[in-house]
Design a protein around this motif. Structure first.
Motif, PDB file in Angstrom:
ATOM      1  N   ILE A   1       2.046  -3.296 -13.055  1.00  0.00           N
ATOM      2  CA  ILE A   1       2.490  -3.994 -14.548  1.00  0.00           C
ATOM      3  C   ILE A   1       2.673  -5.296 -14.181  1.00  0.00           C
ATOM      4  CG2 ILE A   1       4.333  -3.886 -16.142  1.00  0.00           C
ATOM      5  CD1 ILE A   1       5.023  -1.066 -15.193  1.00  0.00           C
ATOM      6  N   THR A   2       2.050  -6.079 -15.258  1.00  0.00           N
ATOM      7  CA  THR A   2       2.051  -7.595 -15.669  1.00  0.00           C
ATOM      8  C   THR A   2       2.344  -7.875 -16.881  1.00  0.00           C
ATOM      9  OG1 THR A   2       0.767  -9.674 -15.354  1.00  0.00           O
ATOM     10  CG2 THR A   2      -0.467  -7.604 -15.975  1.00  0.00           C
ATOM     11  N   SER A   3       2.282  -9.082 -17.448  1.00  0.00           N
ATOM     12  CA  SER A   3       2.636  -9.262 -18.776  1.00  0.00           C
ATOM     13  C   SER A   3       2.027 -10.140 -19.407  1.00  0.00           C
ATOM     14  CB  SER A   3       4.170 -10.050 -18.871  1.00  0.00           C
ATOM     15  OG  SER A   3       3.900 -11.430 -18.764  1.00  0.00           O
ATOM     16  N   ASP A   4       1.849 -10.373 -20.857  1.00  0.00           N
ATOM     17  CA  ASP A   4       1.082 -11.187 -21.609  1.00  0.00           C
ATOM     18  C   ASP A   4       1.165 -12.561 -21.454  1.00  0.00           C
ATOM     19  OD1 ASP A   4       2.943 -10.960 -23.328  1.00  0.00           O
ATOM     20  OD2 ASP A   4       1.965 -10.499 -25.007  1.00  0.00           O
ATOM     21  N   LEU A   5       2.318 -12.867 -20.882  1.00  0.00           N
ATOM     22  CA  LEU A   5       2.746 -14.219 -20.610  1.00  0.00           C
ATOM     23  C   LEU A   5       2.566 -14.772 -19.100  1.00  0.00           C
ATOM     24  CD1 LEU A   5       6.188 -14.791 -22.382  1.00  0.00           C
ATOM     25  CD2 LEU A   5       3.987 -15.499 -23.061  1.00  0.00           C
ATOM     26  N   SER A   6       1.704 -13.983 -18.426  1.00  0.00           N
ATOM     27  CA  SER A   6       1.051 -14.350 -17.002  1.00  0.00           C
ATOM     28  C   SER A   6      -0.283 -14.491 -17.383  1.00  0.00           C
ATOM     29  CB  SER A   6       1.391 -13.401 -16.206  1.00  0.00           C
ATOM     30  OG  SER A   6       0.564 -12.063 -16.223  1.00  0.00           O
ATOM     31  N   GLY A   7      -0.966 -15.474 -16.531  1.00  0.00           N
ATOM     32  CA  GLY A   7      -2.442 -15.628 -16.684  1.00  0.00           C
ATOM     33  C   GLY A   7      -3.293 -14.552 -16.232  1.00  0.00           C
ATOM     34  N   PHE A   8      -2.689 -13.884 -15.324  1.00  0.00           N
ATOM     35  CA  PHE A   8      -3.369 -12.753 -14.917  1.00  0.00           C
ATOM     36  C   PHE A   8      -3.439 -11.727 -16.102  1.00  0.00           C
ATOM     37  CE2 PHE A   8      -3.301  -8.339 -12.888  1.00  0.00           C
ATOM     38  CZ  PHE A   8      -4.692  -8.459 -12.562  1.00  0.00           C
ATOM     39  N   GLY A   9      -2.160 -11.389 -16.585  1.00  0.00           N
ATOM     40  CA  GLY A   9      -2.136 -10.335 -17.759  1.00  0.00           C
ATOM     41  C   GLY A   9      -2.925 -10.642 -18.858  1.00  0.00           C
TER      42      GLY A   9
ATOM     43  N   ARG B   1       0.918  -1.166   0.025  1.00  0.00           N
ATOM     44  CA  ARG B   1       0.018  -0.067  -0.177  1.00  0.00           C
ATOM     45  C   ARG B   1       0.780   1.197   0.106  1.00  0.00           C
ATOM     46  NH1 ARG B   1      -5.738  -0.470   0.613  1.00  0.00           N
ATOM     47  NH2 ARG B   1      -6.290  -2.452   1.836  1.00  0.00           N
ATOM     48  N   GLY B   2       1.986   1.168   0.521  1.00  0.00           N
ATOM     49  CA  GLY B   2       2.607   2.368   0.628  1.00  0.00           C
ATOM     50  C   GLY B   2       3.649   2.678  -0.799  1.00  0.00           C
ATOM     51  N   CYS B   3       3.730   1.588  -1.472  1.00  0.00           N
ATOM     52  CA  CYS B   3       4.386   1.903  -2.969  1.00  0.00           C
ATOM     53  C   CYS B   3       3.472   2.433  -3.882  1.00  0.00           C
ATOM     54  CB  CYS B   3       5.082   0.474  -3.210  1.00  0.00           C
ATOM     55  SG  CYS B   3       6.264  -0.003  -2.307  1.00  0.00           S
ATOM     56  N   HIS B   4       4.105   2.880  -4.991  1.00  0.00           N
ATOM     57  CA  HIS B   4       3.317   3.617  -5.820  1.00  0.00           C
ATOM     58  C   HIS B   4       3.003   2.560  -7.006  1.00  0.00           C
ATOM     59  CE1 HIS B   4       5.699   7.126  -3.896  1.00  0.00           C
ATOM     60  NE2 HIS B   4       4.235   7.497  -4.165  1.00  0.00           N
ATOM     61  N   LEU B   5       4.015   1.641  -7.268  1.00  0.00           N
ATOM     62  CA  LEU B   5       3.687   0.746  -8.520  1.00  0.00           C
ATOM     63  C   LEU B   5       4.343  -0.568  -8.459  1.00  0.00           C
ATOM     64  CD1 LEU B   5       2.854   0.681 -11.489  1.00  0.00           C
ATOM     65  CD2 LEU B   5       5.129   1.335 -12.383  1.00  0.00           C
ATOM     66  N   GLY B   6       3.473  -1.654  -8.632  1.00  0.00           N
ATOM     67  CA  GLY B   6       4.236  -3.082  -8.689  1.00  0.00           C
ATOM     68  C   GLY B   6       4.714  -3.239 -10.070  1.00  0.00           C
ATOM     69  N   VAL B   7       5.732  -4.100 -10.267  1.00  0.00           N
ATOM     70  CA  VAL B   7       6.432  -4.310 -11.495  1.00  0.00           C
ATOM     71  C   VAL B   7       6.682  -5.750 -11.523  1.00  0.00           C
ATOM     72  CG1 VAL B   7       8.136  -3.779 -13.124  1.00  0.00           C
ATOM     73  CG2 VAL B   7       7.314  -2.114 -11.465  1.00  0.00           C
TER      74      VAL B   7
ATOM     75  N   GLU C   1       4.446 -17.312 -15.851  1.00  0.00           N
ATOM     76  CA  GLU C   1       3.458 -17.185 -14.770  1.00  0.00           C
ATOM     77  C   GLU C   1       1.969 -17.777 -15.009  1.00  0.00           C
ATOM     78  OE1 GLU C   1       3.251 -16.819 -11.336  1.00  0.00           O
ATOM     79  OE2 GLU C   1       4.575 -14.882 -11.777  1.00  0.00           O
ATOM     80  N   PRO C   2       1.857 -18.978 -14.665  1.00  0.00           N
ATOM     81  CA  PRO C   2       0.626 -19.327 -15.188  1.00  0.00           C
ATOM     82  C   PRO C   2      -0.770 -18.520 -14.649  1.00  0.00           C
ATOM     83  CG  PRO C   2       1.942 -21.270 -14.229  1.00  0.00           C
ATOM     84  CD  PRO C   2       2.786 -19.866 -14.081  1.00  0.00           C
ATOM     85  N   TRP C   3      -0.596 -18.044 -13.305  1.00  0.00           N
ATOM     86  CA  TRP C   3      -1.817 -16.885 -13.068  1.00  0.00           C
ATOM     87  C   TRP C   3      -0.999 -15.609 -12.817  1.00  0.00           C
ATOM     88  CZ3 TRP C   3      -6.052 -15.619 -14.546  1.00  0.00           C
ATOM     89  CH2 TRP C   3      -6.821 -14.578 -13.607  1.00  0.00           C
ATOM     90  N   GLY C   4      -0.478 -15.622 -11.517  1.00  0.00           N
ATOM     91  CA  GLY C   4       0.273 -14.378 -11.068  1.00  0.00           C
ATOM     92  C   GLY C   4      -0.699 -13.501 -10.069  1.00  0.00           C
ATOM     93  N   TYR C   5      -0.557 -14.087  -8.682  1.00  0.00           N
ATOM     94  CA  TYR C   5      -1.429 -13.128  -7.739  1.00  0.00           C
ATOM     95  C   TYR C   5      -0.854 -11.769  -7.344  1.00  0.00           C
ATOM     96  CZ  TYR C   5      -5.242 -15.912  -6.439  1.00  0.00           C
ATOM     97  OH  TYR C   5      -6.423 -16.736  -5.944  1.00  0.00           O
ATOM     98  N   THR C   6       0.521 -11.811  -7.372  1.00  0.00           N
ATOM     99  CA  THR C   6       1.178 -10.331  -6.940  1.00  0.00           C
ATOM    100  C   THR C   6       0.538  -9.090  -7.731  1.00  0.00           C
ATOM    101  OG1 THR C   6       3.135 -10.814  -8.352  1.00  0.00           O
ATOM    102  CG2 THR C   6       3.317 -11.229  -6.202  1.00  0.00           C
ATOM    103  N   PRO C   7       0.359  -8.916  -8.953  1.00  0.00           N
ATOM    104  CA  PRO C   7      -0.168  -7.898  -9.421  1.00  0.00           C
ATOM    105  C   PRO C   7      -1.746  -7.714  -9.058  1.00  0.00           C
ATOM    106  CG  PRO C   7      -0.001  -9.655 -11.241  1.00  0.00           C
ATOM    107  CD  PRO C   7       0.692  -9.962  -9.911  1.00  0.00           C
ATOM    108  N   LEU C   8      -2.314  -8.797  -8.679  1.00  0.00           N
ATOM    109  CA  LEU C   8      -3.764  -8.885  -8.609  1.00  0.00           C
ATOM    110  C   LEU C   8      -3.873  -8.405  -7.012  1.00  0.00           C
ATOM    111  CD1 LEU C   8      -6.824  -9.489  -8.794  1.00  0.00           C
ATOM    112  CD2 LEU C   8      -6.317 -11.874  -8.460  1.00  0.00           C
TER     113      LEU C   8
END
Length: 612
Positions: free
Chosen positions: A523-531, A494-500, A506-513
């Motif tokens: 920021i995520t990628s199109d090679l992560s399930g979430f992206g 919460r204290g940061c401005h952006l997650g990279v 990354e079959p799914w990827g919870y960190t950006p979610l």
């Protein structure tokens, strides 16, 4: 694939649902988050017809599981309790209770070690019936096989207690519990089976070792590769589970290709992952929480950098990445390359401001760097000294103001005792240094072979004063007990401005979610399930604070340049624009709530009920 607006309730009123996972009351990986966060939404549709099944490990279960005592168990009349009582009568060590998470779901835990005396027979039958080999010296595989044997018995007992037209659905997650599936099918147990692979085991190993994994996927011969990585048993279990399930599923369109080429079965459904967004909602307070936790990050940054040189914290942007230490798979390599390019751009631009980038991961270390601990302790002393001077000056200024007929501000320095002046001067003298701030906070076991450190050394991105991008590599979890941060990981986010998180694999990827759920752009990628899911289902996703780096059709250099451009544009945002973006992120997080995504699971369950 479109996001449904809501899920119907109740689901299949004549069915029971048993969800089987190694991570039930046992936090060992990302599937723990999947299962735990989905519980409230699942219970909305299934209520007391839902039960979780997992292995009993006393140390982990102590803090998360509340077992029913014998009297409570004897008073329950539902099929799960009846099956547990029946297993106990047969001499098995089985616990029924509740998982102490939101929703308090009914949970059955079975001690896998009780089946160790039968391991020889279990391993023989796995080979004789299903051609699953097992080495003699792998205790994890022994735990998995013992639990699979016991889970099969529990489901068979449960199925025998169920009165038609009631039916049983068993949903297995990953190969570690899927080992029970071949035996259930061979015995023709009347259970409708769903199996989900969250990431093919072989795919993860191949992606870590092949920079062109996706291009080579169609040519992979699974058995020689599994033997090469010494994972033949686990991969064989995974394949047997995938082929034995009535319904085979995975978590993203990306992993569908892996399943086809590595497991030789086309998934019947894709089950995207969500979060229980309510847990993260802070209402109108979320902007205040950002300020509060950003102030704690400020304290860390002052202690880490200001002993060497200072910069304007109000013009500093905090970026971070986190996750398992998989340098290539997690996109740490791409992130570092983009940061080096961003650093050069900022130096050439003449713009004000700095970027501090945090790498939060887990690596073997011997200790926290003693100099960093010392700097933090001295800064705390500076803070205490300043507060003491502030109190002293405040009291004396108030008295002087009340007693004086002169309206001019008195000499404040004269109101400070010599003791505090001397302590202030000596504290600052002991703190200041000419050495550069360390890139890493801990002493690694083998820092000469660490890819992150090797990159920053070669790129010269080692926290010079003229560097506009500063690096903080923290190879441990962020926790309230940490003497460096002193807060929860979620508070740090919460204290940061952006997650990279521009992952390569990354079959799914919870960190950006998890960022989005806390109102933090990511920021995520199109090679992560979430992206991939975001690109298919979320319109104008960049306006909602979710950026997707293209990696499928681009080479490393092109993706690095695109990520650099994203970071550059983010750094150029004004403070007001960042506030507006956080508002957009927070208000759109609902898209990823389990109550909207659970319907994909329920459709898989209905499909399983149709198949015999």
């Amino acid at each position: 694939m479109q996001v449904p607006s809501s899920a119907p309730t109740p689901i299949a009123p004549d069915a029971l649902l048993v969800e089987v996972a190694w991570e039930v009351c046992n936090q060992v990986g990302g599937i723990y988050t999947v299962i735990r966060s989905k519980v409230p939404a699942t219970m909305q549709g299934w209520d007391d017809r839902y039960c979780l099944l997992g292995p009993y490990f006393s140390q982990q279960a102590q803090g998360e599981f509340e077992a029913y005592d014998d009297y409570q168990l004897s008073t329950l009349s539902d099929p799960f309790a009846i099956a547990v009582r029946r297993m106990r009568q047969l001499g098995y060590d089985v616990c029924l209770g509740v998982w102490l998470v939101t929703g308090r779901p009914r949970t059955v835990l079975i001690n896998p070690y009780q089946a160790y005396p039968q391991l020889g027979q279990i391993k023989y039958e796995l080979w004789d019936h299903h051609r699953i080999p097992t080495p003699d010296n792998d205790d994890l595989l022994h735990q998995v096989e013992a639990f699979g044997y016991l889970a099969k018995i529990f489901l068979q007992v449960l199925a025998s207690e169920v009165v038609p037209p009631q039916r049983v659905i068993a949903h297995f997650h990953e190969w570690m519990t899927g080992v029970a599936i071949p035996g259930l099918r061979r015995d023709q147990t009347p259970v409708h089976i769903v199996f989900t692979t969250h990431a093919t085991l072989l795919g993860r190993y191949l992606a870590m070792n092949d920079p062109n994994f996706y291009d080579h996927l169609m040519q992979v011969d699974w058995l020689p590769e599994a033997r090469h990585f010494n994972i033949e048993t686990a991969v064989t279990m995974e394949r047997a589970a995938a082929h034995g399930a009535h319904v085979f599923t995975t978590v993203s369109e990306l992993t569908v290709r892996e399943c086809i080429y590595l497991l030789d079965r086309i998934p019947d459904a894709v089950l995207p992952n969500g979060l229980n967004i309510e847990r993260f909602v802070a209402g109108h307070e979320f902007q205040n929480l950002h300020q509060q936790y950003k102030a704690k990050i400020h304290e860390f940054v002052m202690a880490h950098f200001f002993q060497s040189y200072s910069f304007d914290l109000d013009k500093t942007v905090y970026l971070f990445t986190s996750g398992r230490y998989e340098y290539h798979n997690k996109g740490f390599d791409l992130t570092l390359e983009a940061l080096a390019r961003l650093n050069y751009r900022l130096q050439q631009s003449g713009l004000e401001g700095n970027v501090v980038m945090f790498f939060i991961t887990k690596r073997p270390f011997t200790s926290i760097n003693p100099l960093i601990l010392q700097n933090r302790a001295i800064l705390d002393e500076v803070h205490e000294t300043c507060e003491a001077i502030e109190r002293q000056v405040g009291e004396r200024l108030f008295y002087a103001a009340a007693a004086s007929t002169d309206h001019r501000l008195p000499d404040l320095a004269s109101m400070v005792d010599d003791y505090w002046k001397l302590r202030y001067r000596r504290t600052l003298q002991s703190w200041k240094t000419n050495s550069l701030p360390s890139v890493i906070t801990h002493n690694l076991v083998d820092d000469q072979k660490d890819d992150i450190l090797n990159f920053v050394r070669q790129a010269g991105l080692i926290n010079h004063q003229h560097d506009r991008v500063k690096i903080v590599y923290h190879p441990d979890f962020v926790s309230p007990t940490s003497p460096l941060f002193g807060m929860e990981y979620g508070q740090f986010v919460r204290g940061c401005h952006l997650g990279v998180f521009p992952s390569y694999y990354e079959p799914w990827g919870y960190t950006p979610l998890e960022c989005v759920a806390r109102g933090v752009p990511a920021i995520t990628s199109d090679l992560s399930g979430f992206g991939d899911y975001v690109m298919q289902n979320v319109d104008a996703h960049e306006d909602k604070g979710i950026y997707v780096v293209q990696r499928q059709e681009k080479n490393f250099d092109e993706s690095a340049e695109e990520l650099t451009e994203m970071l550059w544009n983010f750094v150029l945002l004004t403070r007001r624009e960042r506030i507006m973006q956080r508002n957009n992120v927070e208000s759109n997080a609902e898209i990823f709530d389990w109550k909207n995504l659970r319907i994909y699971y329920d459709r898989a369950y209905m499909l399983a009920l149709e198949r015999q």
